[in-house]
Scaffold this active site. Structure first.
Site, short mmCIF file in Angstrom:
data_model
loop_
_atom_site.label_atom_id
_atom_site.label_comp_id
_atom_site.label_asym_id
_atom_site.label_seq_id
_atom_site.Cartn_x
_atom_site.Cartn_y
_atom_site.Cartn_z
N LYS A 87 0.86 -1.19 0.00
CA LYS A 87 0.00 0.00 0.00
C LYS A 87 0.90 1.24 0.00
O LYS A 87 1.73 1.42 0.89
CB LYS A 87 -0.89 -0.06 1.24
N VAL A 88 0.70 2.07 -1.01
CA VAL A 88 1.61 3.20 -1.25
C VAL A 88 0.80 4.49 -1.32
O VAL A 88 -0.23 4.54 -2.01
CB VAL A 88 2.35 3.00 -2.61
#
Ligand code: E4P
Length: 220
Positions: A87-88
């Site tokens: 998750k960025v």
């Protein structure tokens, strides 16, 4: 539409999983902190515990904000388990990192998305999932569900393969409206998932059926 649960609470993940309708889990640093999961080793163990409970994608969020740090952290997270999705955050180095992960076969969830422009960038970078935060959009008196409609329309026209993962869900009606708006996934608190069960006519009808059965069989 896939159902993810948005929590780091193992009991809630188990409860949702036992319903047989759970497709995955999203976490974020705030949710981990809320459960008292602190320190690198404990956080890593917690991701593995979640992966043991759910046979589906588990988003693990990076805490670095520079390209090199995001890539290093993301590679380690992705190596933990085949179901981990990195998750960025939707920032410049985040998009750069998502492009890099895409080229290297690492799946991503682009988080903290609040506009259609951001959604286009994430899709161009090849994000696996896009997380528009609809509840937080509603919180500032804009329309979170309208954002899902808009992104769904754009992705359909452009043929983007990124899946819309509607996040920051506040209630059961959000889930129904996201399904109508074309979200591929909703990530929800357990209460919003269980809220889908509720209808007063179901309770009244069941009570009546059981009362009639008891009455008819009283003398048997
Ligand atoms: C998404 O993946 C986030 O974890 C989450 O949905 C944020 O929701 P909140 O606005 O309720 O914190």
């Amino acid at each position: 539409m896939k159902f993810f649960i948005d929590t780091a609470n193992l009991e809630q993940i188990k409860e949702a999983s036992e319903l047989g309708i759970l497709d995955g889990v999203t976490t974020n640093p705030s949710l981990m902190a809320k459960e008292g999961i602190t320190g690198h080793d404990n956080i890593i163990k917690h991701y593995l515990d979640i992966c043991d409970i759910v046979k589906g994608d588990v988003s693990a969020e990076v805490i670095s904000t520079d390209f090199k740090g995001i890539v290093e952290e993301g590679e380690k997270l992705a190596a933990l388990h085949p179901n981990i999705v990195v998750k960025v955050p939707m920032i410049k180095d985040g998009i750069k990192a998502i492009s890099w992960f895409t080229k290297h076969g690492i799946r991503t969830n682009c988080t903290l998305v609040f506009s259609a422009g951001q959604a286009i960038l994430a899709a161009k970078a090849g994000a696996t999932y896009l997380s528009p935060f609809i509840g937080r959009v509603d919180d500032i008196s804009w329309d979170g569900l309208e954002l899902i409609h808009q992104i769904s329309n754009i992705y359909g026209i452009q043929g983007y393969e990124t899946q819309i993962l509607a996040a920051s869900i506040r209630n059961s009606l959000h889930i129904v409206k996201c399904a109508e708006a074309g979200a591929h996934v909703v990530t929800c608190p357990l209460s919003a998932i269980l809220g889908l069960l509720k209808h007063p006519l179901t309770d009244i009808g069941l009570e009546q059926f059981l009362a009639d059965h008891r009455k008819a069989n009283a003398s048997n």
